[in-house]
Structure formats: C-alpha cells, structure tokens
Design a protein around this motif. Structure first.
Motif, mmCIF file in Angstrom:
data_model
loop_
_atom_site.group_PDB
_atom_site.id
_atom_site.type_symbol
_atom_site.label_atom_id
_atom_site.label_comp_id
_atom_site.label_asym_id
_atom_site.label_seq_id
_atom_site.Cartn_x
_atom_site.Cartn_y
_atom_site.Cartn_z
ATOM 1 N N LYS A 84 0.852 -1.195 0.000
ATOM 2 C CA LYS A 84 0.000 0.000 0.000
ATOM 3 C C LYS A 84 0.874 1.227 0.000
ATOM 4 O O LYS A 84 1.932 1.240 0.614
ATOM 5 C CB LYS A 84 -0.889 0.015 1.243
ATOM 6 C CG LYS A 84 -2.235 -0.615 0.988
ATOM 7 C CD LYS A 84 -3.190 -0.294 2.118
ATOM 8 C CE LYS A 84 -4.629 -0.463 1.695
ATOM 9 N NZ LYS A 84 -5.309 0.730 1.361
ATOM 10 N N GLU A 131 0.990 -5.034 -16.792
ATOM 11 C CA GLU A 131 0.292 -5.526 -15.604
ATOM 12 C C GLU A 131 0.675 -4.713 -14.359
ATOM 13 O O GLU A 131 -0.168 -4.316 -13.562
ATOM 14 C CB GLU A 131 0.618 -7.012 -15.355
ATOM 15 C CG GLU A 131 0.042 -7.963 -16.393
ATOM 16 C CD GLU A 131 -1.476 -8.039 -16.334
ATOM 17 O OE1 GLU A 131 -2.025 -8.010 -15.208
ATOM 18 O OE2 GLU A 131 -2.111 -8.116 -17.399
ATOM 19 N N ILE A 132 1.990 -4.488 -14.185
ATOM 20 C CA ILE A 132 2.467 -3.758 -13.001
ATOM 21 C C ILE A 132 1.961 -2.308 -13.029
ATOM 22 O O ILE A 132 1.500 -1.775 -12.019
ATOM 23 C CB ILE A 132 4.015 -3.809 -12.930
ATOM 24 C CG1 ILE A 132 4.486 -5.244 -12.681
ATOM 25 C CG2 ILE A 132 4.538 -2.869 -11.852
ATOM 26 C CD1 ILE A 132 5.981 -5.468 -12.914
ATOM 27 N N ASN A 165 -0.714 -1.065 -14.551
ATOM 28 C CA ASN A 165 -2.147 -0.986 -14.268
ATOM 29 C C ASN A 165 -2.429 -1.190 -12.785
ATOM 30 O O ASN A 165 -3.296 -0.517 -12.209
ATOM 31 C CB ASN A 165 -2.910 -2.028 -15.098
ATOM 32 C CG ASN A 165 -2.879 -1.684 -16.583
ATOM 33 O OD1 ASN A 165 -2.668 -0.525 -16.948
ATOM 34 N ND2 ASN A 165 -3.076 -2.672 -17.431
ATOM 35 N N THR A 166 -1.691 -2.098 -12.163
ATOM 36 C CA THR A 166 -1.895 -2.346 -10.736
ATOM 37 C C THR A 166 -1.481 -1.130 -9.902
ATOM 38 O O THR A 166 -2.194 -0.726 -8.979
ATOM 39 C CB THR A 166 -1.096 -3.591 -10.292
ATOM 40 O OG1 THR A 166 -1.501 -4.699 -11.087
ATOM 41 C CG2 THR A 166 -1.330 -3.903 -8.821
ATOM 42 N N LEU A 167 -0.347 -0.542 -10.241
ATOM 43 C CA LEU A 167 0.116 0.640 -9.498
ATOM 44 C C LEU A 167 -0.897 1.775 -9.602
ATOM 45 O O LEU A 167 -1.234 2.423 -8.605
ATOM 46 C CB LEU A 167 1.471 1.109 -10.045
ATOM 47 C CG LEU A 167 2.679 0.241 -9.690
ATOM 48 C CD1 LEU A 167 3.899 0.694 -10.491
ATOM 49 C CD2 LEU A 167 2.977 0.326 -8.193
ATOM 50 N N LYS A 184 -4.039 1.560 -10.240
ATOM 51 C CA LYS A 184 -5.257 1.180 -9.515
ATOM 52 C C LYS A 184 -5.067 1.391 -8.009
ATOM 53 O O LYS A 184 -5.944 1.908 -7.330
ATOM 54 C CB LYS A 184 -5.588 -0.292 -9.814
ATOM 55 C CG LYS A 184 -7.057 -0.553 -10.092
ATOM 56 C CD LYS A 184 -7.306 -2.024 -10.382
ATOM 57 C CE LYS A 184 -7.084 -2.365 -11.865
ATOM 58 N NZ LYS A 184 -7.210 -3.809 -12.134
ATOM 59 N N LEU A 185 -3.899 0.993 -7.504
ATOM 60 C CA LEU A 185 -3.621 1.151 -6.053
ATOM 61 C C LEU A 185 -3.565 2.623 -5.659
ATOM 62 O O LEU A 185 -3.840 2.976 -4.523
ATOM 63 C CB LEU A 185 -2.294 0.478 -5.715
ATOM 64 C CG LEU A 185 -2.314 -1.033 -5.592
ATOM 65 C CD1 LEU A 185 -0.895 -1.574 -5.483
ATOM 66 C CD2 LEU A 185 -3.133 -1.467 -4.379
#
Ligand SMILES: [Zn+2]
Length: 174
Positions: free
Chosen positions: A2, A163-164, A166-168, A170-171
């Motif tokens: 987080k 992928e990384i 998009n995840t970052l 999103k977080l």
C-alpha cells in the motif's frame, strides 16, 4: 503493498473534484522537503482546458506530466535518476506507441517521450490519465533495465510492465 495514505488522499480528492486538491498536496510535498519544482503549478480543470488554445493545452499537459513524473519517481524509488519527460509528435515515436524511454545507466539519466496533445484523440482528462500511464509504464521499464534483455524477452517484459503499471495506478486510486 500500500502507498502511504497521503498519496491515496491526494488521489481520491483529485478524482472527486478535479486537480486543485492535488496541487495542494503537491505544495505540501514541496514544503516537506521533496524536490518538487519551485515554480507554481496550475493545471486547469477539464472545463477550463476546453477553452485553452492548443499551445496552452500542450504547455499545461507538459507541466502535468512533469509533476506526475516527479511523484512516480518518488513512489518507485527512482530518485537517483535524472529523468526528463518531453511531449513529442507522433512521428518521433515507434509506430502504435504513445511513449518511450531512453536511458544511460552509466550516468543515471533517462528521457521519457510522451505523445503530444496535438496528436491525442482523447478527451482532456482521459488524455492526461493516459499520459500518466505512459510515465509509470516507462518508469517500470527503467526498473527492469538492469535485467538481461533479448528480442525474445521483449513481449514478456511488455506484458509484465503493463500488468504492473495498471496495478500501481489502480492502487493509487481510492
Ligand atoms: Zn513498454
């Protein structure tokens, strides 16, 4: 993983009411000793942006990209690098791309190219979001730049970077 809550707060406010709270958050970082540019940053809301000249839109997007670059450089622990971002016309990029990065690991300098507003075919806010995606994407590539690379590993790296990224992103949202 987080992010520190201050980032999440800045982003949730940004989504709710445009960019002004984000600017306040950036000023906080500047006061807190982060290496943000000293010149004042003002990024218009989408409504204001509609009335801007193409040149002003380009200049505003350029400032937005510079601010997001500094923020993501901090978040990704890449502050030892001297990284610049330029808005470039579509002809300067590889076909079917909206950005790219070049680096020199010896002197820890990198340049990120981001597609210019002149060549974007998206509404203002979607365009800025896409530009931020490009910045994060290229920074993730920079992290992976110390790994061995080959023609064969390229598409696997591209997939992992997408992928990384998009995840970052999103977080970083509420
Ligand atoms: Zn890529």
């Amino acid at each position: 993983m987080k992010f520190p809550s201050i980032f999440e707060t800045a982003n949730s406010q940004m989504t709710a009411s445009g960019f002004r709270p984000a600017i306040a958050a950036l000023m906080f970082f500047a006061l807190a000793g982060f290496a943000f540019a000293t010149e004042p940053v003002s990024i218009p809301t989408p409504n204001v942006a509609m009335s801007l000249s193409p040149q002003d839109r380009e200049a505003q997007a350029e400032r937005f990209v510079a601010v997001r670059l500094q923020l993501w450089q901090q978040r990704l622990n890449l502050t030892k690098w001297d990284i610049r971002a330029n808005l470039v016309r579509i002809g300067a990029l590889k076909p079917k791309t909206v950005g790219g990065i070049r680096w020199d690991a010896g002197v820890m300098k990198a340049t990120i190219d981001v597609l210019s507003t002149y060549d974007y075919d998206l509404p203002y806010q979607a365009m800025l979001d896409d530009m931020e995606n490009t910045v994060v994407h290229e920074l993730v590539h920079l992290h992976l730049s110390s790994l061995p690379r080959s023609e064969a590993s390229r598409s696997a790296e591209e997939h992992a970077v997408n992928e990384i990224t998009n995840t970052l992103l999103k977080l970083a949202k509420p």
